[in-house]
Design a protein around this motif. Structure first.
Motif, PDB file in Angstrom:
ATOM      1  N   GLU A  98      73.032  87.630  27.085  1.00  0.00           N
ATOM      2  CA  GLU A  98      74.000  86.603  26.383  1.00  0.00           C
ATOM      3  C   GLU A  98      74.825  86.005  27.695  1.00  0.00           C
ATOM      4  OE1 GLU A  98      75.075  85.753  23.523  1.00  0.00           O
ATOM      5  OE2 GLU A  98      76.851  84.905  23.754  1.00  0.00           O
ATOM      6  N   LEU A  99      74.976  86.951  28.778  1.00  0.00           N
ATOM      7  CA  LEU A  99      75.661  86.462  30.023  1.00  0.00           C
ATOM      8  C   LEU A  99      74.779  85.255  30.561  1.00  0.00           C
ATOM      9  CD1 LEU A  99      78.347  87.466  30.816  1.00  0.00           C
ATOM     10  CD2 LEU A  99      77.113  88.605  32.750  1.00  0.00           C
ATOM     11  N   LEU A 100      73.420  85.587  30.590  1.00  0.00           N
ATOM     12  CA  LEU A 100      72.518  84.398  31.112  1.00  0.00           C
ATOM     13  C   LEU A 100      72.680  83.245  30.362  1.00  0.00           C
ATOM     14  CD1 LEU A 100      69.438  86.282  32.401  1.00  0.00           C
ATOM     15  CD2 LEU A 100      70.660  84.460  33.831  1.00  0.00           C
ATOM     16  N   ARG A 101      72.465  83.421  29.205  1.00  0.00           N
ATOM     17  CA  ARG A 101      72.469  82.159  28.244  1.00  0.00           C
ATOM     18  C   ARG A 101      73.450  81.313  28.397  1.00  0.00           C
ATOM     19  NH1 ARG A 101      73.954  80.562  23.433  1.00  0.00           N
ATOM     20  NH2 ARG A 101      75.189  81.975  23.160  1.00  0.00           N
ATOM     21  N   ARG A 102      74.723  81.991  28.465  1.00  0.00           N
ATOM     22  CA  ARG A 102      75.879  81.119  28.764  1.00  0.00           C
ATOM     23  C   ARG A 102      75.992  80.422  29.989  1.00  0.00           C
ATOM     24  NH1 ARG A 102      80.964  84.656  26.927  1.00  0.00           N
ATOM     25  NH2 ARG A 102      80.299  85.240  24.842  1.00  0.00           N
ATOM     26  N   ASN A 103      75.336  81.284  30.933  1.00  0.00           N
ATOM     27  CA  ASN A 103      75.578  80.437  32.177  1.00  0.00           C
ATOM     28  C   ASN A 103      74.248  79.787  32.808  1.00  0.00           C
ATOM     29  OD1 ASN A 103      78.268  81.317  32.642  1.00  0.00           O
ATOM     30  ND2 ASN A 103      77.441  83.362  32.856  1.00  0.00           N
ATOM     31  N   ALA A 104      73.430  79.278  31.900  1.00  0.00           N
ATOM     32  CA  ALA A 104      72.084  78.880  32.000  1.00  0.00           C
ATOM     33  C   ALA A 104      72.308  77.548  32.945  1.00  0.00           C
ATOM     34  CB  ALA A 104      71.368  78.695  31.075  1.00  0.00           C
ATOM     35  N   VAL A 105      73.464  76.630  32.524  1.00  0.00           N
ATOM     36  CA  VAL A 105      73.501  75.424  33.470  1.00  0.00           C
ATOM     37  C   VAL A 105      74.056  75.627  34.922  1.00  0.00           C
ATOM     38  CG1 VAL A 105      74.815  73.218  33.332  1.00  0.00           C
ATOM     39  CG2 VAL A 105      73.965  74.269  31.293  1.00  0.00           C
ATOM     40  N   PRO A 106      74.894  76.384  35.174  1.00  0.00           N
ATOM     41  CA  PRO A 106      75.490  76.578  36.359  1.00  0.00           C
ATOM     42  C   PRO A 106      74.069  77.489  37.324  1.00  0.00           C
ATOM     43  CG  PRO A 106      76.958  77.642  34.744  1.00  0.00           C
ATOM     44  CD  PRO A 106      75.949  77.249  34.330  1.00  0.00           C
ATOM     45  N   ALA A 107      73.472  78.275  36.641  1.00  0.00           N
ATOM     46  CA  ALA A 107      72.410  78.941  37.361  1.00  0.00           C
ATOM     47  C   ALA A 107      71.502  77.982  37.793  1.00  0.00           C
ATOM     48  CB  ALA A 107      71.821  79.793  36.500  1.00  0.00           C
ATOM     49  N   SER A 120      81.268  67.291  36.998  1.00  0.00           N
ATOM     50  CA  SER A 120      81.489  68.281  37.474  1.00  0.00           C
ATOM     51  C   SER A 120      81.747  69.684  36.698  1.00  0.00           C
ATOM     52  CB  SER A 120      82.711  68.331  38.565  1.00  0.00           C
ATOM     53  OG  SER A 120      82.495  67.539  39.407  1.00  0.00           O
ATOM     54  N   LEU A 121      82.679  69.474  35.788  1.00  0.00           N
ATOM     55  CA  LEU A 121      83.105  70.352  34.618  1.00  0.00           C
ATOM     56  C   LEU A 121      81.973  70.974  34.024  1.00  0.00           C
ATOM     57  CD1 LEU A 121      85.524  71.513  33.534  1.00  0.00           C
ATOM     58  CD2 LEU A 121      85.606  69.938  31.803  1.00  0.00           C
ATOM     59  N   LEU A 122      81.065  69.882  33.506  1.00  0.00           N
ATOM     60  CA  LEU A 122      79.895  70.271  32.612  1.00  0.00           C
ATOM     61  C   LEU A 122      78.977  71.197  33.582  1.00  0.00           C
ATOM     62  CD1 LEU A 122      79.292  66.892  30.843  1.00  0.00           C
ATOM     63  CD2 LEU A 122      80.027  69.050  29.696  1.00  0.00           C
ATOM     64  N   VAL A 123      78.701  70.878  34.966  1.00  0.00           N
ATOM     65  CA  VAL A 123      77.899  71.563  35.729  1.00  0.00           C
ATOM     66  C   VAL A 123      78.162  72.950  35.686  1.00  0.00           C
ATOM     67  CG1 VAL A 123      77.042  71.827  37.916  1.00  0.00           C
ATOM     68  CG2 VAL A 123      76.856  69.681  36.858  1.00  0.00           C
ATOM     69  N   GLY A 124      79.786  73.312  35.641  1.00  0.00           N
ATOM     70  CA  GLY A 124      80.093  74.750  35.680  1.00  0.00           C
ATOM     71  C   GLY A 124      79.527  75.384  34.311  1.00  0.00           C
ATOM     72  N   GLY A 125      79.327  74.802  33.397  1.00  0.00           N
ATOM     73  CA  GLY A 125      78.900  75.457  32.165  1.00  0.00           C
ATOM     74  C   GLY A 125      79.900  74.962  31.096  1.00  0.00           C
ATOM     75  N   ALA A 126      80.616  74.200  31.109  1.00  0.00           N
ATOM     76  CA  ALA A 126      81.516  73.671  30.217  1.00  0.00           C
ATOM     77  C   ALA A 126      80.874  72.975  29.214  1.00  0.00           C
ATOM     78  CB  ALA A 126      82.738  72.986  30.589  1.00  0.00           C
ATOM     79  N   SER A 127      81.417  72.967  27.874  1.00  0.00           N
ATOM     80  CA  SER A 127      80.675  71.702  26.913  1.00  0.00           C
ATOM     81  C   SER A 127      81.795  71.095  26.340  1.00  0.00           C
ATOM     82  CB  SER A 127      80.321  72.825  25.845  1.00  0.00           C
ATOM     83  OG  SER A 127      81.198  73.390  24.863  1.00  0.00           O
ATOM     84  N   VAL A 128      81.479  70.238  25.530  1.00  0.00           N
ATOM     85  CA  VAL A 128      82.486  69.512  24.604  1.00  0.00           C
ATOM     86  C   VAL A 128      83.547  70.137  24.253  1.00  0.00           C
ATOM     87  CG1 VAL A 128      82.599  67.543  23.008  1.00  0.00           C
ATOM     88  CG2 VAL A 128      80.668  67.762  24.381  1.00  0.00           C
ATOM     89  N   THR A 129      83.336  71.381  23.683  1.00  0.00           N
ATOM     90  CA  THR A 129      84.280  71.994  22.836  1.00  0.00           C
ATOM     91  C   THR A 129      84.994  73.199  23.702  1.00  0.00           C
ATOM     92  OG1 THR A 129      82.715  73.236  21.738  1.00  0.00           O
ATOM     93  CG2 THR A 129      83.521  71.517  20.732  1.00  0.00           C
ATOM     94  N   SER A 130      84.480  73.665  24.813  1.00  0.00           N
ATOM     95  CA  SER A 130      84.879  74.537  25.503  1.00  0.00           C
ATOM     96  C   SER A 130      84.806  74.432  26.834  1.00  0.00           C
ATOM     97  CB  SER A 130      84.335  76.009  25.029  1.00  0.00           C
ATOM     98  OG  SER A 130      83.079  75.971  25.974  1.00  0.00           O
TER      99      SER A 130
END
Lengths: 389, 531, 346
Positions: free
Chosen positions: A27-36, A299-309
């Motif tokens: 789950e941790l990996l999936r959530r942080n796929a973008v920053p990774a 920048s925010l999105l690269v950090g793994g954020a999305s439109v709703t979080s």
């Protein structure tokens, strides 16, 4: 599904936990796929570019000092359900107006900076209120509306500073006004308050210059945001962000809360732009504010954020990765393709591309979660009818 | 005044525009009483609830007449906040909960206990810090009262639907001075065991002196829990009886029965000898709220077949499934040819035409003209009203013949409008429905599926629509499958009436079977005579 | 009386009325200041013809329910490639133009199909996704322009010998080929007959298309998807078709634009080109859910005339070139206005 939990991550309260959650490695990996992914790209970029690590570090430090605050100004509207606030451009404009006035009055150093901030805040509040009201009229289309609002405001900004300065507003200052006497110069040097915040306290670590003043302000903002989400207002912002209908039945004034979110964001963006520009040393009168919307959001999105979080942590990390990519991509392009411009285009492409992809994932994901919800309901129904037979 | 009364509704009437939805409704509820309010969809239950809860929709549409008394005093409820302050709690049909919040955050939403700090003293109470300890403690108390052991700090997301229902109730009882709790179809989404737990929790609540108003159309539950039952139909209270005096069949009958002259125009047995035009085997339809679960049904050529049943038992699902508007499975044969399911094109080609219950959503193009609404569906699916462009191999719509046809239809159905070019959005419900009928006729159906043809339309239009359908059946031999929640309407139109219960055909009755038999069948009573 | 006046006003739309009044005011100022009105009108006609097809591209996309096509740059890029191919092979005259249109159209159809597939998965967010898909592709293509294997020395940077230039002249035989076709002068107004003819034919074809069964199916799919399904229409297919048509029209519109302008502008030039097109159709009275050929024509005429006349008129009154700023304010303001109106407003 993941949205709500992610909102919490950076803002978690120590004791007692507001939401208990268990994390699995997957789950941790999936959530942080973008920053990774971006981390990998950055590492590759650094290796390919072959640039001096110290140079990269120095560049990165100063870029972080000027960008972090702006990126963090995006978080409140996301948690309040307004999506990515492309209208921080409005805040940036307010900040620029403050700085231009301070420069015009030749206010030196920190005094000038503080004056700029103080001047820009009421403008930002006004702009934020109007932006909030406009977005309230465009529910479900907040992002595109905030984007168009940014473009529209830019038109008005141009009108004021290209044609009305020197004609309607009798400003006669050759340092900032064009030789014709009408319109501001394309670039204005911030002679008086350049580096005012950065120079407040600079320390050198391993030969790298660190503008502690700017970082201190960012840290203060992080704590401020954390604290905000522990207050009643923070709780309302989050509630409205999750479901306006539920929030309004619970008696929360949804429209007002959304306007507050926009005001906070716009004011923070104004302050952020002042910090940004004092670090740059010059104002690109007609361009500086236009870029920041895209750059900050990417920048925010690269950090793994999305439109709703979005969380503070995602903003900090995303800025770091995105700026790192920014620094190394021209040199990497030069090495790889024999053309530095490729790298420059590449980073612009990444900026727009990441936003496009984030929006895609957002809409795509929403549909599938709806589908699964209806499937679940059907299974439930079936279980029930067979159970009662 | 006896202050044992928690709630007294006195002569409450309400109309939306010209459309009366509640007519002099009276209802009283004692402390600790569980009062069930039953009625079909559109009987006025939700309007009554909206009035009790001061929903803005009531006041935006001109308010209501009559009085609402709470705890023996007349009260003015102008907003949901007034209702909450007056001690009314509401458990909504759709959960009013935030999935990303924990249980405690949900229970305490907008009622969070807070502590002032230095900043809030300057900037106002919005900036007070939330007192998490108290929040958790209060929530625990409320959860314990209804005996649910869920952890108050778990996020709602991923919790079973049953728990959410309990959390809604916990939120209501956590409010201080709660004297009345209103539950709208609380068991609609629950499994059998969850339902029984909920009902026992309600009993406990009532035991502590809170009045419970329980809205449902599931009669088995109502009989299990309620002290008193009130039947609402067409905005009027049909009767209020203590449970021990009531019988399920009577209540079901009262929910659907309408006293109108039983003008049977179809001759009994006129289609008995005909072959089947539709043979439906093991049809399941995924229509939210109206699931169909394994229906077998034969439709005879030339008959008018009625499909009835209480709301939520799947009667609307059949037509939507046949037409490919909702996902479905099973086999359907039309004239011994199998129709592929989930393909509306194929259904149309087989001669099926659907008059949807969702007039404005499915039936009409609201911003288009009357003539386009009538003709375009036929242009697309029947290739009617087209002409060649000179010698070119393309054909375009023929505006002239569309106009002519629309004029014909307007006079045939007596559609009240300014002309064929008027946009249908401005038409009244009845005239909109007539446009839908015209559209269906134009498509030249072999089997006409009609769902709720008279819902929400005035009496004159009702008559016109029904008589046109009957004429189509008699003169052109069009087979009609008519779904309706108005039993009287079905009985006046149909040759046979199939009653749905729990997603299945529970029985097929003759239109002149006694009311009680229909009531019995709709309530799921076993051993069905008549077929 | 006042009521009926109000109704007429409502039907015509406040923005259109404002712009018309503004236009009239500009014309009055122009005549008073003795500006060459005939030249202004001639320029307006050229700009109407140049931009018309791209504005028309909005119609199928809105009609099919995919909303205003903010992803127009995707089609524009296809159009640019069409022009570049013709220029690379030094094709001239009408053959060159025809091949440019053909290449643009084919690429536009292909790109539109893919774009349509994406849009079908992101219902309700088409505008935002379209905008950023357009931005991404324009910026991605910047890299392509640098690396593309074009050899014509007139097109590539002199220094380094690689990569396309920022602005390329399309060459004498292609430049303005449509403008000159059957061109004539009337009362001193130069009429670009060929250009206007092409726009007119495109409008006519579009009008006829929406009267065929396919076109009607598309209209229904856009107006009410549930109704469409009940008529046996495949809504997804119709949306893809609408997007394909829109993108292909955008591509061909760009070819027409370039031949009239006389230049091909690469790199970031197409970035913001969707917005004026969107604004024009909105000015013509369209909404995000409804747009017809008339809206496109009316919008183009009003918007382009306004922009053409505003420039010299304002220049005669105040310093500086205000037309770009006016374009930004009007087009973005118009889109903003449309976005904040309630859904379903006429």
């Amino acid at each position: 599904m993941k949205e709500g939990v992610q909102v919490k991550e950076g803002l978690r309260v120590k004791e007692p936990l507001r939401v208990k959650e268990q994390l699995h490695v997957k789950e941790l990996l999936r959530r942080n796929a973008v920053p990774a992914l971006f981390l990998c790209m950055c590492v590759l970029g650094v290796l390919i570019s072959g640039q001096n690590i110290r140079y990269i570090a120095q560049e990165l430090i100063s870029r972080l000092a000027r960008n972090w605050f702006l990126v963090l100004s995006l978080i409140i509207p996301v948690t309040a359900g307004l999506g990515l606030n492309f209208a921080i451009v409005l805040g940036a404009m307010a900040g620029q107006v403050g700085l231009i006035v301070a420069t015009h009055c030749k206010l030196p150093g920190l005094v000038g900076l503080i004056t700029a901030v103080v001047l820009s805040i009421p403008i930002a509040i006004l702009l934020g209120i109007s932006a909030g009201h406009v977005l309230n009229k465009a529910r479900g289309r907040e992002m595109i509306t905030s984007m168009m609002l940014g473009f529209f405001a830019n038109g008005l900004y141009l009108l004021v500073f290209l044609f009305m300065v020197g004609t309607v507003f009798p400003i006669d200052n050759p340092e900032i006004v064009l030789d014709t006497g009408v319109g501001l110069r394309g670039t204005i040097e911030l002679k008086y308050c350049k580096y005012a915040l950065d120079n407040l306290l600079r320390i050198k670590v391993l030969g790298i210059n660190i503008p502690v003043g700017s970082f201190a302000v960012v840290i203060a903002l992080c704590f401020g945001m954390r604290w905000l989400y522990k207050t009643k207002l923070g709780q309302e912002l989050r509630a409205v962000g999750q479901d306006m209908g539920v929030a309004s039945v619970a008696g929360i004034n949804v429209d007002r809360t959304r306007v507050i979110a926009m005001v906070l964001s716009t004011v923070l963006a104004a302050i952020g732009q002042v910090i940004f520009l004092q670090n740059m040393g010059t104002i690109n009168t007609f361009n500086s504010h236009q870029q920041i919307g895209t750059v900050a959001i990417a920048s925010l999105l690269v950090g793994g954020a999305s439109v709703t979080s979005a969380t503070v942590g995602q903003g900090l990390i995303g800025t770091l990765l995105f700026q790192l990519l920014f620094i190394v991509s021209p040199a990497a392009g030069q090495r790889l393709m024999g053309n530095a411009q490729i790298g420059e285009f590449f980073r612009v492409f990444i900026g727009y591309g990441i936003i496009a992809v984030a929006l895609l994932i957002h809409s795509w994901g929403r549909k599938s979660s709806l589908e699964s919800a209806s499937r679940q309901a059907m299974m439930k129904e079936e279980a029930k009818t067979t159970g009662s037979m | 005044m006896d202050d044992n009364w928690v709630l007294q509704v006195k002569d409450v009437s309400k109309a939306y525009g010209d459309n009366p939805v509640l007519n002099k409704v009276n209802l009283s509820l004692k402390r600790g009483e569980i009062h069930a309010l039953v009625g079909e969809n559109g009987a006025g239950k939700s309007t009554l609830m909206n009035i009790l809860f001061g929903m803005p929709v009531i006041h935006e549409t001109g308010g209501f007449t009559g009085e609402v008394w709470l705890k023996g005093r007349k009260s003015e409820i102008k907003s949901p906040k007034d209702a909450m302050d007056a001690g009314i709690g509401m458990v909504h049909q759709e959960f009013m909960l935030l999935p990303g919040f924990s249980v405690a955050e949900n229970v305490k939403l907008n009622r969070e206990p807070t502590k002032p700090n230095w900043f809030s003293k300057v900037a106002g109470p919005k900036f007070e810090t939330i007192n998490l300890h108290k929040m958790g403690y209060d929530t625990r108390q409320a959860l314990d009262r209804i005996e649910i052991g869920v952890d108050e700090w778990l996020p709602l997301m991923g919790m079973p639907v049953g728990h959410r229902q309990f959390i809604e109730i916990a939120r209501e009882i956590d409010k201080t001075d709660l004297s009345l709790i209103v539950l709208d179809e609380p068991t609609a989404v629950l499994t059998e065991t969850e339902s029984s737990r909920l009902l026992s929790a309600l009993n406990k609540l009532a035991g502590s002196g809170i009045g419970v108003l329980f809205i449902s159309h599931r009669l088995d539950e109502v009989f299990e829990i309620a002290d008193t039952i009130t039947v609402l139909r067409d905005g009027e209270v049909i009767c209020t009886v203590p449970k021990h005096e009531a019988r399920v069949e009577n209540i079901a009958e009262m929910m659907v029965g309408r006293k109108i002259s039983n003008s049977k125009a179809t001759q009994p047995g006129r289609t008995t000898g005909n072959g089947n035009i539709l043979e439906i085997r093991n049809l399941s339809v995924d229509m939210p709220g109206e699931y169909v679960n394994g229906v077998d049904l034969n439709v005879r050529k030339g008959e008018i077949l009625g499909i009835g049943g209480l709301a939520g038992h799947g009667k609307l699902g059949i037509a939507n499934g046949l037409m490919g508007l909702c996902h479905s499975a099973g086999t359907v044969m039309c004239d011994s040819q199998e129709i592929p399911l989930n393909d509306s094109r194929a259904a149309l080609d087989a001669g099926l035409v659907f008059l949807s219950e969702d007039r404005r959503g499915v039936g009409l193009l609201l911003d288009e003209s009357i003539e386009d609404n009538i003709a375009l569906a036929s242009v697309v699916s029947r290739n009617k009203f087209v002409k060649k462009v000179g010698p070119l191999p393309i054909s375009v719509e023929d505006g002239k013949s569309i106009r002519e046809h629309a004029r014909e239809m307007i006079s045939l159905l007596d559609i009240k409008c300014t002309g064929p070019q008027q946009s249908v959005r401005r038409l009244s419900g009845g005239n909109q429905q007539k446009v839908c009928v015209a559209k269906a006729i134009t498509m030249e159906p072999e089997v006409l599926l009609v769902s709720e043809p008279t819902r929400g339309i005035d009496v004159g239009a009702k008559e016109r629509v029904l008589s046109v359908i009957k004429r189509l059946n008699a003169e052109k031999g069009i087979t009609v499958v008519m779904t309706s929640s108005e039993l009287a309407e079905l009985r006046s139109m149909c040759d046979r009436i199939a009653i749905m219960y729990n997603g299945k055909i529970h029985g097929i009755l003759s239109p002149d079977a006694p009311d009680a038999e229909f009531g019995f069948c709709m309530a799921g009573g076993g051993g069905v005579p008549g077929d | 009386m006042i009521d009926s006046l109000k109704q007429v006003l409502c039907k015509f739309g406040l923005p259109r009325l404002t712009i018309m009044l503004f236009l009239v005011a500009l014309l009055v100022v122009a005549t008073i200041n003795h500006l060459p009105t005939s030249m202004l009108l001639g320029n307006s006609l050229v700009r109407i013809g140049m931009n018309g097809v791209m504005v028309l591209a909005m119609v199928p996309s809105v009609q099919s329910g995919a909303g205003l096509n903010f992803g127009l740059p995707i089609g524009i890029i296809a159009g640019l490639i069409g022009m570049l191919v013709v220029m690379e092979f030094r094709l001239t005259g009408f053959l060159g133009l025809a091949i440019a249109l053909l290449v643009a159209c084919v690429l536009g159809i292909a790109a539109g199909y893919l774009y349509g597939l994406v849009l079908n998965r992101v219902r309700g967010q088409e505008m935002m996704i379209g905008t950023y898909a357009g931005f991404s592709i324009v910026s991605g293509m910047c890299m392509f322009w640098l690396l593309a294997p074009f050899k014509n020395p007139e097109m590539i940077w002199v220094v380094g010998g690689k990569g396309l230039r920022m602005t390329l002249a399309v060459g004498d035989s292609l430049s303005g080929i449509l403008d000159r076709f059957w061109g004539f002068t009337l009362f001193g107004v130069k009429v670009p007959t060929g250009l206007l003819l092409v726009f007119a034919v495109a409008c006519l074809l579009m009008g006829v298309f929406f009267k065929t069964r396919l076109g009607i199916s598309m209209r229904i799919a856009g107006a009410n998807p549930a109704f469409a399904v009940s008529c046996g229409i495949n809504v997804d297919k119709m949306r893809i078709l609408g997007t394909v048509l829109s993108t292909a029209l955008g591509a061909m519109g760009m070819v027409i634009y370039c031949q009239s302008l006389g230049y091909v502008q690469l790199y970031t030039a197409p970035l913001m080109m969707a917005f004026p097109a969107v604004a024009a159709v909105l000015i013509g009275g369209a909404t995000a859910r409804k747009a017809d050929v008339l809206n496109a024509v009316l919008g183009t005429v009003l918007f382009q005339t306004l922009l053409t006349i505003a420039l010299p008129v304002t220049r005669s009154v105040i310093e500086g070139d205000i037309s770009e700023v006016a374009k930004t304010i009007i087009s973005n303001g118009m889109i903003l206005y449309a976005l904040t109106r309630k859904e379903g407003d006429g």
